[in-house]
Write an enzyme that holds these catalytic residues in place. Sequence first.
Site, PDB file in Angstrom:
ATOM      1  N   SER A   1      11.516  38.840  -6.646  1.00  9.21           N
ATOM      2  CA  SER A   1      12.652  39.211  -7.476  1.00  9.21           C
ATOM      3  C   SER A   1      12.335  40.192  -8.592  1.00  9.21           C
ATOM      4  CB  SER A   1      13.282  37.952  -8.082  1.00  9.21           C
ATOM      5  OG  SER A   1      12.351  37.268  -8.896  1.00  9.21           O
TER       6      SER A   1
ATOM      7  N   HIS B   1      16.814  35.916  -2.915  1.00  5.63           N
ATOM      8  CA  HIS B   1      17.197  37.321  -3.097  1.00  5.63           C
ATOM      9  C   HIS B   1      17.313  38.043  -1.764  1.00  5.63           C
ATOM     10  CE1 HIS B   1      17.011  37.387  -7.510  1.00  5.63           C
ATOM     11  NE2 HIS B   1      16.043  36.507  -7.364  1.00  5.63           N
TER      12      HIS B   1
ATOM     13  N   LYS C   1      23.672  33.126  -6.259  1.00  6.79           N
ATOM     14  CA  LYS C   1      23.517  34.585  -6.384  1.00  6.79           C
ATOM     15  C   LYS C   1      24.576  35.275  -5.526  1.00  6.79           C
ATOM     16  CE  LYS C   1      18.691  34.588  -7.884  1.00  6.79           C
ATOM     17  NZ  LYS C   1      18.612  33.169  -8.251  1.00  6.79           N
TER      18      LYS C   1
END
Length: 427
Positions: free
Chosen positions: A215, A243, A274
């Site tokens: 990340s 991610h 996310k």
Amino acid sequence: MSCRKGYQLFVREANVSGILWRPATRNQSTAASIAVREKLENELAGIKKAGTWKNERIITSQQDVAIKVQGSEKSILNFCANNYLGLSNHPKVVQAGIDALKSHGAGLSSVRFICGTQDIHKELEDKISRFHERDDTILYASCFDANAGLFEQLCGPQDVILSDELNHASIIDGIRLCKAKKYRYKHKDMKDLEAKLAESETDGIRLIVTDGVFSMDGNVCPLPQIKELADKYGALIFLDECHATGFLGPTGRGTEQLFGMEGSVDIINSTLGKALGGAAGGYTTGPKPLIDLLRQRSRPYLFSNSLPPPVVASASQVFTMLMEDSSFVKRIISNTERFRSKMTGAGFTISGDNHPISPVMLGDAKLASDFADAMLQEGIYVIGFSYPVVPKGNARIRVQISSAHTEEDIDRTVDAFIRVGKNLGVI
């Protein structure tokens, strides 16, 4: 040593007959409090002096491409969120949360195995399993909890864990909780990983642990090479896809799909907080016996309240949208390529692979902080990252691209970077 009984502070003293507890005087209590306060204030002063103090800017609007920030009257372009697909405030996602709030309530007031599992929890777990093409899935309050709950149950003293040195902090903390033999290999260094695999002879489990995407740098793990070594040494592969899930690969299935290696990883942990709605929650997906074991023994699962119904429903709606439409993924790929190429052409150094995490490398911590402040004046929301979040000397502005950004948003942001970069002597 001291403790509180009721509202009275007591101190412990040793004497010939054992331990005595006597009431502390006010002076003793005050002196201890002052000493602790001074220690903490000195530590905080050191952080500020080093230029690594992290201010929390207060957003007064929804999470979106354009946001309102306290202290600024104008709308600010947001390039510092994990809202990769722009779905945190999508009307369908928001409505799904509202509907679940009405039909299933605000929360369960309990953990899953007592009276905290609803039909929508099981439906979401099933949907995640289908999305990843895995046997079963278990939901957690966060992916931090999923990482904290896995390794202790899977690996014991006879087993071996081999972890990339730049893995998520939650992975590191989760591994610390288990009694397996632990090896840390150099970041994405397959020669070092193989050397440690060869060194770690065992009759138990060998588990290679890596982020799918790292990340801080926006670079992707070398999954084909990891799989080759895993097969050679009889190891399992764990992938943290926080991610990657939802937007990496042609239809957003993550790192496996990016490399055309669907089904090659044994265990996947990821987040709902996310790209997948942006609220909260995480999960482990993999073989059914593992998921069954986690339901029985994983401490963060057993002792944390169930995910609130609005969070569950919002995430479920996102998975439905992703399985029906890949246009969100196509847009984020196009936006990422546009930003990276224009920034590189302007003379900036952009770290990582062609990923929406696009770190603009600056080196100096104070420069990164000043740069972010100047960008806010330009109407662009970005944050400077410095030690201890990243290594000393590697401070950067971590730009994050969303599929909801327009080409005009990208171009305006690049122009602002150029102006600020010239003013601060970066380019």
